[in-house]
Design a protein around this motif. Structure first.
Motif, PDB file in Angstrom:
ATOM      1  N   TYR A 147       1.021  -0.939   0.091  1.00 41.38           N
ATOM      2  CA  TYR A 147       0.026  -0.328  -0.023  1.00 41.38           C
ATOM      3  C   TYR A 147       0.931   1.304   0.053  1.00 41.38           C
ATOM      4  CZ  TYR A 147      -4.346  -2.246   0.875  1.00 41.38           C
ATOM      5  OH  TYR A 147      -5.587  -2.958   0.704  1.00 41.38           O
ATOM      6  N   GLN A 148       1.950   1.383   0.909  1.00 40.93           N
ATOM      7  CA  GLN A 148       2.828   2.323   0.738  1.00 40.93           C
ATOM      8  C   GLN A 148       3.580   2.665  -0.441  1.00 40.93           C
ATOM      9  OE1 GLN A 148       5.209   1.503   4.143  1.00 40.93           O
ATOM     10  NE2 GLN A 148       3.534   2.442   5.821  1.00 40.93           N
ATOM     11  N   ALA A 149       3.859   1.591  -1.064  1.00 39.71           N
ATOM     12  CA  ALA A 149       4.525   1.509  -2.479  1.00 39.71           C
ATOM     13  C   ALA A 149       3.481   2.207  -3.303  1.00 39.71           C
ATOM     14  CB  ALA A 149       4.883   0.232  -2.651  1.00 39.71           C
ATOM     15  N   GLU A 150       2.421   2.022  -2.951  1.00 37.39           N
ATOM     16  CA  GLU A 150       1.245   2.900  -4.108  1.00 37.39           C
ATOM     17  C   GLU A 150       1.193   4.096  -3.944  1.00 37.39           C
ATOM     18  OE1 GLU A 150      -2.508   0.463  -4.148  1.00 37.39           O
ATOM     19  OE2 GLU A 150      -1.575  -1.146  -4.088  1.00 37.39           O
ATOM     20  N   GLY A 151       1.720   4.598  -2.698  1.00 39.33           N
ATOM     21  CA  GLY A 151       1.607   6.148  -2.250  1.00 39.33           C
ATOM     22  C   GLY A 151       0.322   6.209  -1.433  1.00 39.33           C
ATOM     23  N   ARG A 152      -0.220   5.356  -0.993  1.00 43.52           N
ATOM     24  CA  ARG A 152      -1.434   5.681  -0.188  1.00 43.52           C
ATOM     25  C   ARG A 152      -1.109   6.215   1.053  1.00 43.52           C
ATOM     26  NH1 ARG A 152      -6.085   1.183  -1.322  1.00 43.52           N
ATOM     27  NH2 ARG A 152      -5.570   0.563  -3.375  1.00 43.52           N
ATOM     28  N   SER A 153      -1.897   7.106   1.642  1.00 46.77           N
ATOM     29  CA  SER A 153      -1.800   7.531   3.142  1.00 46.77           C
ATOM     30  C   SER A 153      -2.928   6.965   3.884  1.00 46.77           C
ATOM     31  CB  SER A 153      -1.684   9.165   3.134  1.00 46.77           C
ATOM     32  OG  SER A 153      -0.675   9.595   2.289  1.00 46.77           O
ATOM     33  N   PRO A 154      -2.606   6.290   5.104  1.00 48.97           N
ATOM     34  CA  PRO A 154      -3.652   5.769   5.926  1.00 48.97           C
ATOM     35  C   PRO A 154      -4.284   6.710   6.754  1.00 48.97           C
ATOM     36  CG  PRO A 154      -1.653   5.333   6.806  1.00 48.97           C
ATOM     37  CD  PRO A 154      -1.102   6.162   5.826  1.00 48.97           C
ATOM     38  N   ILE A 155      -5.448   6.309   7.050  1.00 46.19           N
ATOM     39  CA  ILE A 155      -6.157   7.105   8.172  1.00 46.19           C
ATOM     40  C   ILE A 155      -5.920   6.240   9.230  1.00 46.19           C
ATOM     41  CG2 ILE A 155      -8.055   7.888   6.552  1.00 46.19           C
ATOM     42  CD1 ILE A 155     -10.020   5.975   8.202  1.00 46.19           C
ATOM     43  N   LEU A 156      -6.457   6.719  10.605  1.00 50.46           N
ATOM     44  CA  LEU A 156      -6.146   5.961  11.808  1.00 50.46           C
ATOM     45  C   LEU A 156      -7.736   5.339  12.248  1.00 50.46           C
ATOM     46  CD1 LEU A 156      -4.117   4.955  13.669  1.00 50.46           C
ATOM     47  CD2 LEU A 156      -4.587   6.678  15.405  1.00 50.46           C
ATOM     48  N   ARG A 157      -7.953   4.126  12.410  1.00 43.67           N
ATOM     49  CA  ARG A 157      -9.278   3.540  12.633  1.00 43.67           C
ATOM     50  C   ARG A 157      -9.113   2.975  13.940  1.00 43.67           C
ATOM     51  NH1 ARG A 157     -13.368   2.925   8.917  1.00 43.67           N
ATOM     52  NH2 ARG A 157     -12.105   3.154   7.176  1.00 43.67           N
ATOM     53  N   PHE A 158     -10.270   3.257  14.637  1.00 48.59           N
ATOM     54  CA  PHE A 158     -10.415   2.732  15.959  1.00 48.59           C
ATOM     55  C   PHE A 158     -10.910   1.287  15.859  1.00 48.59           C
ATOM     56  CE2 PHE A 158     -12.588   1.991  20.120  1.00 48.59           C
ATOM     57  CZ  PHE A 158     -11.480   2.155  20.764  1.00 48.59           C
ATOM     58  N   ARG A 159     -10.392   0.282  16.817  1.00 48.96           N
ATOM     59  CA  ARG A 159     -10.950  -1.049  16.644  1.00 48.96           C
ATOM     60  C   ARG A 159     -11.945  -1.140  17.692  1.00 48.96           C
ATOM     61  NH1 ARG A 159      -7.499  -5.412  15.315  1.00 48.96           N
ATOM     62  NH2 ARG A 159      -5.823  -3.776  15.125  1.00 48.96           N
ATOM     63  N   MET A 160     -13.182  -1.545  17.171  1.00 46.54           N
ATOM     64  CA  MET A 160     -14.369  -1.584  18.288  1.00 46.54           C
ATOM     65  C   MET A 160     -14.232  -3.010  18.733  1.00 46.54           C
ATOM     66  SD  MET A 160     -16.364   0.976  18.447  1.00 46.54           S
ATOM     67  CE  MET A 160     -17.544   0.123  19.390  1.00 46.54           C
ATOM     68  N   PRO A 161     -14.699  -3.211  20.027  1.00 43.09           N
ATOM     69  CA  PRO A 161     -14.694  -4.543  20.583  1.00 43.09           C
ATOM     70  C   PRO A 161     -15.760  -5.484  19.953  1.00 43.09           C
ATOM     71  CG  PRO A 161     -15.700  -2.975  22.121  1.00 43.09           C
ATOM     72  CD  PRO A 161     -15.105  -2.135  21.115  1.00 43.09           C
ATOM     73  N   ASP A 162     -15.412  -6.664  19.964  1.00 40.85           N
ATOM     74  CA  ASP A 162     -16.302  -7.875  19.516  1.00 40.85           C
ATOM     75  C   ASP A 162     -17.276  -8.159  20.349  1.00 40.85           C
ATOM     76  OD1 ASP A 162     -14.770  -7.626  16.977  1.00 40.85           O
ATOM     77  OD2 ASP A 162     -13.233  -9.104  17.757  1.00 40.85           O
ATOM     78  N   ALA A 163     -17.930  -7.431  21.002  1.00 43.83           N
ATOM     79  CA  ALA A 163     -18.834  -7.562  22.069  1.00 43.83           C
ATOM     80  C   ALA A 163     -20.023  -6.641  22.082  1.00 43.83           C
ATOM     81  CB  ALA A 163     -18.276  -7.895  23.516  1.00 43.83           C
ATOM     82  N   PRO A 164     -21.147  -6.934  22.442  1.00 35.75           N
ATOM     83  CA  PRO A 164     -22.220  -5.773  22.379  1.00 35.75           C
ATOM     84  C   PRO A 164     -21.853  -4.668  23.573  1.00 35.75           C
ATOM     85  CG  PRO A 164     -23.135  -7.972  22.600  1.00 35.75           C
ATOM     86  CD  PRO A 164     -21.630  -8.118  22.541  1.00 35.75           C
ATOM     87  N   ILE A 165     -22.372  -3.511  23.191  1.00 35.41           N
ATOM     88  CA  ILE A 165     -22.129  -2.655  24.192  1.00 35.41           C
ATOM     89  C   ILE A 165     -23.421  -1.877  24.736  1.00 35.41           C
ATOM     90  CG2 ILE A 165     -21.516   0.137  24.611  1.00 35.41           C
ATOM     91  CD1 ILE A 165     -18.955  -0.456  22.811  1.00 35.41           C
ATOM     92  N   THR A 166     -23.766  -1.920  26.289  1.00 28.37           N
ATOM     93  CA  THR A 166     -24.852  -1.534  26.612  1.00 28.37           C
ATOM     94  C   THR A 166     -24.398  -0.485  27.641  1.00 28.37           C
ATOM     95  OG1 THR A 166     -25.744  -3.870  26.461  1.00 28.37           O
ATOM     96  CG2 THR A 166     -26.875  -2.582  28.259  1.00 28.37           C
ATOM     97  N   PHE A 167     -25.778   0.493  27.543  1.00 38.32           N
ATOM     98  CA  PHE A 167     -25.423   1.531  28.412  1.00 38.32           C
ATOM     99  C   PHE A 167     -27.243   1.900  28.692  1.00 38.32           C
ATOM    100  CE2 PHE A 167     -25.801   3.323  24.240  1.00 38.32           C
ATOM    101  CZ  PHE A 167     -26.431   4.621  24.548  1.00 38.32           C
ATOM    102  N   THR A 168     -27.414   2.788  29.805  1.00 39.22           N
ATOM    103  CA  THR A 168     -28.598   3.252  30.198  1.00 39.22           C
ATOM    104  C   THR A 168     -28.675   4.687  29.935  1.00 39.22           C
ATOM    105  OG1 THR A 168     -28.700   1.682  31.792  1.00 39.22           O
ATOM    106  CG2 THR A 168     -30.402   3.754  31.884  1.00 39.22           C
ATOM    107  N   ASP A 169     -29.427   5.186  28.681  1.00 41.77           N
ATOM    108  CA  ASP A 169     -29.619   6.382  28.483  1.00 41.77           C
ATOM    109  C   ASP A 169     -30.671   7.157  29.432  1.00 41.77           C
ATOM    110  OD1 ASP A 169     -30.983   8.775  26.938  1.00 41.77           O
ATOM    111  OD2 ASP A 169     -29.417   8.322  25.412  1.00 41.77           O
ATOM    112  N   LEU A 170     -30.299   8.355  29.651  1.00 44.57           N
ATOM    113  CA  LEU A 170     -30.927   8.922  30.700  1.00 44.57           C
ATOM    114  C   LEU A 170     -32.430   9.623  30.392  1.00 44.57           C
ATOM    115  CD1 LEU A 170     -28.189  11.534  32.126  1.00 44.57           C
ATOM    116  CD2 LEU A 170     -28.932   9.333  33.205  1.00 44.57           C
ATOM    117  N   VAL A 171     -32.581   9.471  28.975  1.00 40.03           N
ATOM    118  CA  VAL A 171     -33.863   9.637  28.463  1.00 40.03           C
ATOM    119  C   VAL A 171     -34.539   8.469  27.862  1.00 40.03           C
ATOM    120  CG1 VAL A 171     -34.905  10.983  26.507  1.00 40.03           C
ATOM    121  CG2 VAL A 171     -32.964  12.235  27.711  1.00 40.03           C
ATOM    122  N   ARG A 172     -33.964   7.656  27.275  1.00 45.89           N
ATOM    123  CA  ARG A 172     -34.341   6.441  26.534  1.00 45.89           C
ATOM    124  C   ARG A 172     -34.261   5.089  27.064  1.00 45.89           C
ATOM    125  NH1 ARG A 172     -35.005   8.982  21.671  1.00 45.89           N
ATOM    126  NH2 ARG A 172     -34.178  10.958  21.830  1.00 45.89           N
TER     127      ARG A 172
END
Length: 499
Positions: A147-172
């Motif tokens: 990829y670098q040889a092609e001259g591509r410039s990467p973005i930085l991407r965040f790695r999400m966990p492979d598990a559900p995320i649960t939270f309690t919304d104060l409204v919903r």
């Protein structure tokens, strides 16, 4: 909810004129902080340098001052977590992004926009979620080199966990997001500039924000940000810190469409230019998702602060109703301004460029005499000029519709009788004026309402306005009679022409 001192933030972007949805968010955060004796942080999210302007930044500060939504930390105030403009915090974001990369919570992504679009389209065609598919999660050294040889410039991407995320919304209430619906996401552009997806939760964490109250449109970003908070805690950027979230309902415009920045009624400048009181506008905006009581729509900011409960916010969309907004503002003008405050509040609309009369024609004493009557009739402060212009114009306004309505056959005779009665008055008071007009009308078989109609139009130019006899008392005998004479002349000319 928590015993930790409340810290909330309002973090607009200086990329255009402030709109009412933005102000509703600012208000709910401010009321929540004040109710709990907490801290209100005002933060400027100006990492989008291409769209952010100094003019918009100054407009945001001015709007907050005008509304009276004072802040405890932020621009012009300072605080222990500054600077409070994201454009001045770039080194902070770069340092944290590097730590996330080193710890494996983020990775370089070399996918081009064309490749991403093609894979999203293929996923949609196959009935699969169309978010990022993780192609660059496990690149080999050889693939990176290619990829670098092609001259591509990467973005930085965040790695999400492979598990559900649960939270309690104060409204919903409790919400769960599964991994397939929350893919890995970009946090730094290819040019090294951090994205909103990184800087917003980083600032919330570093500024120790305890409650994030924001629009429903940002609900889908919450699981991503929760994962980022946890990752920052793991790499030692902050203590274990995930704020409480509450997502405020959409504000709808016409039909079922969300109120857009492009909708005329969404622009805050409209309300300021028309002369809404900050208290009246904020009272109405509070009703877009919250109420102080089922049978009560009118309240002060102090009353809102005392009663505000985020759990009482309705999750359903709220419809913006301009007529109701005006009605609420009118009540605040009538009931929550003293006579002196009303006079002072009207002042900008009594001079150029708003006032239609010459500056030297304005008489403060005459205005003050009628101001209490005007106060009961205006909806917004800009209405004031139409209510009192007859006092300060050389001639009354010419409104052909009002003239035609009042100057019906027989009007000249009634007006002439009224003029004769006014001429003979020994005292030019509202009470004596009413008696004279009533007597003149009765002599022509007319009740007071019918008799005074041509007089009102002759003197003010309009069929409706402030109480007529109090208005005539302030206008004075010479000017009143002069205008009656002018109206009689016009009626005589019209009669001669028609003959």
């Amino acid at each position: 909810m928590t015993t930790t001192p409340v810290r909330v933030r309002f973090c607009p972007s200086p990329t255009g004129n402030p709109h009412v949805g933005l102000v509703r968010t600012a208000l709910f955060n401010w009321a929540f902080a004040r109710h709990h004796g907490g801290t209100y942080v005002f933060r400027i999210e100006d990492t989008d340098l291409a769209r952010s302007t100094e003019e918009s930044y100054q407009a945001l500060l001015e709007v907050m001052r005008w509304l009276g939504l004072d802040w405890d930390e932020g621009p012009e105030v300072g605080g222990p977590h500054g600077p409070y403009r994201q454009s001045e915090r770039m080194d902070v974001y770069r340092e944290i992004a590097a730590k996330l990369l080193d710890a494996g919570h983020a990775y370089h992504c070399y996918c081009s926009q064309g490749e991403l679009a093609a894979r999203r389209e293929a996923a949609r065609g196959a009935g699969r979620p169309s978010g990022y598919d993780g192609r660059c999660r496990t690149l080999t050294a050889q693939e990176v080199a290619a990829y670098q040889a092609e001259g591509r410039s990467p973005i930085l991407r965040f790695r999400m966990p492979d598990a559900p995320i649960t939270f309690t919304d104060l409204v919903r209430g409790e919400l769960t997001f599964t991994p397939e619906n929350v893919p890995d996401y970009g946090i730094v552009r290819a040019n090294g500039d951090p994205l909103y997806t990184l800087v917003n939760p980083v600032d919330d964490a570093l500024m120790e924000i305890t409650h994030v109250l924001r629009g429903e449109d940002l609900l889908s970003s919450t699981p991503r940000q929760i994962a980022l908070y946890r990752a920052m805690a793991e790499v030692g950027v902050v203590r274990d810190h995930v704020p409480h979230f509450g997502h405020l309902p959409y504000v709808l415009g016409e039909g079922t469409k969300k109120l857009s920045k492009r909708d005329p009624e969404s622009s805050l400048n409209l309300y300021r230019e028309r002369g809404f009181l900050p208290a009246g506008l904020l009272n109405y905006l509070a009703l877009l998702g919250w109420s102080i009581a089922e049978d009560r729509d009118i309240f002060t900011l102090e009353e809102m602060v005392a009663a505000f409960d985020i759990a009482a916010v309705n999750a359903n969309p709220a419809r913006f109703d301009l007529k109701k907004c005006e009605a609420v503002n009118a009540v605040h003008i009538r009931e929550h301004l003293s006579a002196e405050d009303f006079v002072a509040a009207c002042e900008p609309w009594l001079r150029a460029p708003h006032a239609p009369w010459k500056p030297e024609a304005f008489d403060p004493a005459a205005f003050a005499a009628l101001a209490p009557l005007a106060q009961t009739r205006v909806t917004v402060l800009s209405d004031i000029a139409d209510n009192v212009d007859f006092l300060f114009l050389d001639e009354p306004v010419h409104d052909e519709k009002s003239w035609s309505k009042a100057m019906k056959p027989g009007a000249a005779e009634v007006l002439a009788a009224i003029r004769a009665a006014l001429t003979e008055l020994d005292a030019w008071t509202a009470e004596r004026l009413k008696e004279a007009v009533q007597a003149a009308g009765e002599a022509h078989g007319l009740k007071l309402g019918k008799a005074q109609a041509p007089l009102r139009v002759a003197v003010t130019g309009r069929t409706v306005g402030l109480p007529l006899f109090e208005s005539l008392e302030v206008l004075g005998r010479p000017r009143t009679l002069e205008r009656v004479d002018a109206a009689l002349g016009r009626l005589a000319e019209a009669a001669g022409t028609s003959a």
